[in-house]
Design a protein around this motif. Structure first.
Motif, PDB file in Angstrom:
ATOM      1  N   ARG A 324      46.777  38.187  27.306  1.00 26.33           N
ATOM      2  CA  ARG A 324      47.879  39.073  26.935  1.00 26.33           C
ATOM      3  C   ARG A 324      48.479  38.695  25.584  1.00 26.33           C
ATOM      4  N   VAL A 325      48.491  37.403  25.285  1.00 33.06           N
ATOM      5  CA  VAL A 325      48.968  36.956  23.973  1.00 33.06           C
ATOM      6  C   VAL A 325      48.073  37.511  22.873  1.00 33.06           C
ATOM      7  N   SER A 326      46.768  37.560  23.142  1.00 30.19           N
ATOM      8  CA  SER A 326      45.824  38.070  22.155  1.00 30.19           C
ATOM      9  C   SER A 326      45.914  39.582  21.998  1.00 30.19           C
ATOM     10  N   GLU A 327      46.218  40.281  23.070  1.00 31.53           N
ATOM     11  CA  GLU A 327      46.268  41.733  23.029  1.00 31.53           C
ATOM     12  C   GLU A 327      47.527  42.278  22.381  1.00 31.53           C
ATOM     13  N   ALA A 328      48.641  41.590  22.545  1.00 32.09           N
ATOM     14  CA  ALA A 328      49.946  42.136  22.161  1.00 32.09           C
ATOM     15  C   ALA A 328      50.028  42.619  20.705  1.00 32.09           C
ATOM     16  N   PRO A 329      49.538  41.860  19.697  1.00 31.99           N
ATOM     17  CA  PRO A 329      49.681  42.332  18.314  1.00 31.99           C
ATOM     18  C   PRO A 329      48.976  43.657  18.049  1.00 31.99           C
ATOM     19  N   SER A 330      47.906  43.950  18.788  1.00 32.69           N
ATOM     20  CA  SER A 330      47.200  45.200  18.556  1.00 32.69           C
ATOM     21  C   SER A 330      48.013  46.406  19.017  1.00 32.69           C
ATOM     22  N   TYR A 331      49.074  46.150  19.780  1.00 27.29           N
ATOM     23  CA  TYR A 331      49.991  47.200  20.190  1.00 27.29           C
ATOM     24  C   TYR A 331      51.284  47.161  19.371  1.00 27.29           C
ATOM     25  N   GLY A 332      51.317  46.340  18.340  1.00 29.55           N
ATOM     26  CA  GLY A 332      52.513  46.224  17.516  1.00 29.55           C
ATOM     27  C   GLY A 332      53.674  45.605  18.257  1.00 29.55           C
ATOM     28  N   GLN A 333      53.398  44.714  19.205  1.00 28.72           N
ATOM     29  CA  GLN A 333      54.450  44.093  19.992  1.00 28.72           C
ATOM     30  C   GLN A 333      54.218  42.595  20.106  1.00 28.72           C
ATOM     31  N   SER A 334      55.272  41.903  20.506  1.00 30.96           N
ATOM     32  CA  SER A 334      55.130  40.520  20.929  1.00 30.96           C
ATOM     33  C   SER A 334      54.718  40.531  22.392  1.00 30.96           C
ATOM     34  N   VAL A 335      54.196  39.411  22.873  1.00 29.34           N
ATOM     35  CA  VAL A 335      53.818  39.350  24.285  1.00 29.34           C
ATOM     36  C   VAL A 335      55.061  39.386  25.164  1.00 29.34           C
TER      37      VAL A 335
END
Length: 366
Positions: A324-335
């Motif tokens: 989830r930490v890796s995915e979050a930036p691709s959604y323009g968000q922090s985890v």
């Protein structure tokens, strides 16, 4: 059918289609144009006491039991605004509202530095800043990396032509004129970095007082922040020296792998040189262990070595490897807002709480 993440064993949903742009040097994803439909998140399941006090940021309040973490397949349709995501994050991480992240007596300026790339500098900067801001602190993030990944993680525009930190360093533009509020996160502001910053390293060479340009810009800001986090590039050039001169504290993220230790001595030597000649108040106050894989003996050995060497400077909170930490930036968000029920979010929350408590216990400096 969901695939299983090889590292965490958690179900993994499909990643979003990325937009063109450079990859995150810290290995935590690339950005997309906008946030996709978000599912409601649920109770953290963390065994640690985590909490913060923050006013609801908007929308109707709901109990944490009504929400479901992204780490479960169920969810809700729609694309709620980031303010609703922030509200859910507070409800999930601190359902009782009992734990407070106290504001320090004086501003704390952190330089987040490590000359090795991919150790989690940007991810640490973004998530600590969001965690502290969600819980009542005024926070400024200064993106000093020309790749602009911290700006991406906070969903702050940083394309060519956007006023950025380069203008502050080279043209003496006031920091207040380039700082942008972060959408959905009250009390959080970001000074973005554009590709223009790549030339600042050379242009600063001939500038008067080149090492203290950032420090003067932060000091001149009319509003006082509780925390300032400066995200440094993975090098020890003039940009990093500017950050070390502007900061009172250094936060070093250390990846729990052998190579992460090799360049640490050089970083400490450079910090000592800056302390002797440019900034006598500088202190390596905080060490954060990142990308911890509890299944390996190496991670445990690195942790023990770091704790034996740095002692109480090492935070008790350890950041695990978490998809989830890796995915979050691709959604323009922090985890913290992307999936507050994940292990990555709860770990960063605990780290932020520990930093906040250390600052109060020592009068404003960890």
């Amino acid at each position: 059918m969901n695939e299983s993440d090889a590292t965490t064993g958690e179900p993994r949903r499909s990643a979003p289609a990325p937009r063109s742009g450079p990859s995150d040097p810290d290995g935590h994803g690339i950005s997309v144009a906008s946030s996709p439909s978000a599912q409601l998140a649920g109770s953290s399941g963390s065994g640690h006491p985590v909490a913060v006090v923050a006013q609801p940021v908007g929308g109707d309040s709901a109990s944490a039991n009504e929400h479901v973490s992204r780490e479960t397949p169920d969810g809700y349709e729609g694309d709620p605004p980031l303010a609703m995501e922030a509200l859910r994050a507070v409800q999930i991480l601190n359902p009782s509202g009992d734990i407070v992240m106290p504001r320090p007596d004086r501003p704390r300026v952190f330089c987040v530095a490590n000359q090795k790339g991919g150790v989690g500098k940007t991810t640490t900067t973004v998530n600590l800043a969001v965690a502290l801001a969600l819980h009542g602190n005024r926070v400024l993030v200064v993106d000093l990396d020309p790749q602009g990944n911290a700006s991406t993680g906070l969903n702050v525009p940083h394309h060519a032509g956007v006023p950025d930190v380069y203008d502050c360093l080279i043209d003496n533009v006031p920091l207040a004129d380039v700082a942008q509020p972060v959408e959905g996160i009250p009390n959080l502001f970001c000074v973005p970095a554009t590709i223009d910053l790549a030339g600042a390293e050379i242009e600063l060479v001939s500038v008067v007082a080149r090492e203290s340009r950032l420090q003067r810009a932060i000091t001149a800001h009319p509003e006082k922040f509780d925390y300032v986090f400066i995200d440094c590039p993975p090098s020890l050039g003039l940009l990093t020296v500017n950050a070390l001169c502007a900061a009172q504290e250094v936060l070093i993220p250390i990846q729990c792998e052998y190579y992460a230790l090799e360049g640490l001595n050089q970083l400490i030597n450079n910090i000592n040189l800056v302390r002797q000649h440019l900034n006598p108040t500088l202190d390596v106050s905080t060490i954060l262990l990142t990308m911890y894989d509890r299944r390996t003996r190496l991670a445990d050995a690195v942790e023990q070595d770091v704790r034996n060497h740095f002692g109480s400077k090492v935070l008790e909170a350890v950041i695990p490897r978490n998809v989830r930490v890796s995915e979050a930036p691709s959604y323009g968000q922090s985890v913290m807002t992307y999936d507050p029920g994940s292990r990555g979010a709860t770990s960063y929350f605990e780290a932020a709480l520990e930093i906040a408590m250390r600052g109060v216990n020592t009068g404003g400096a960890a």
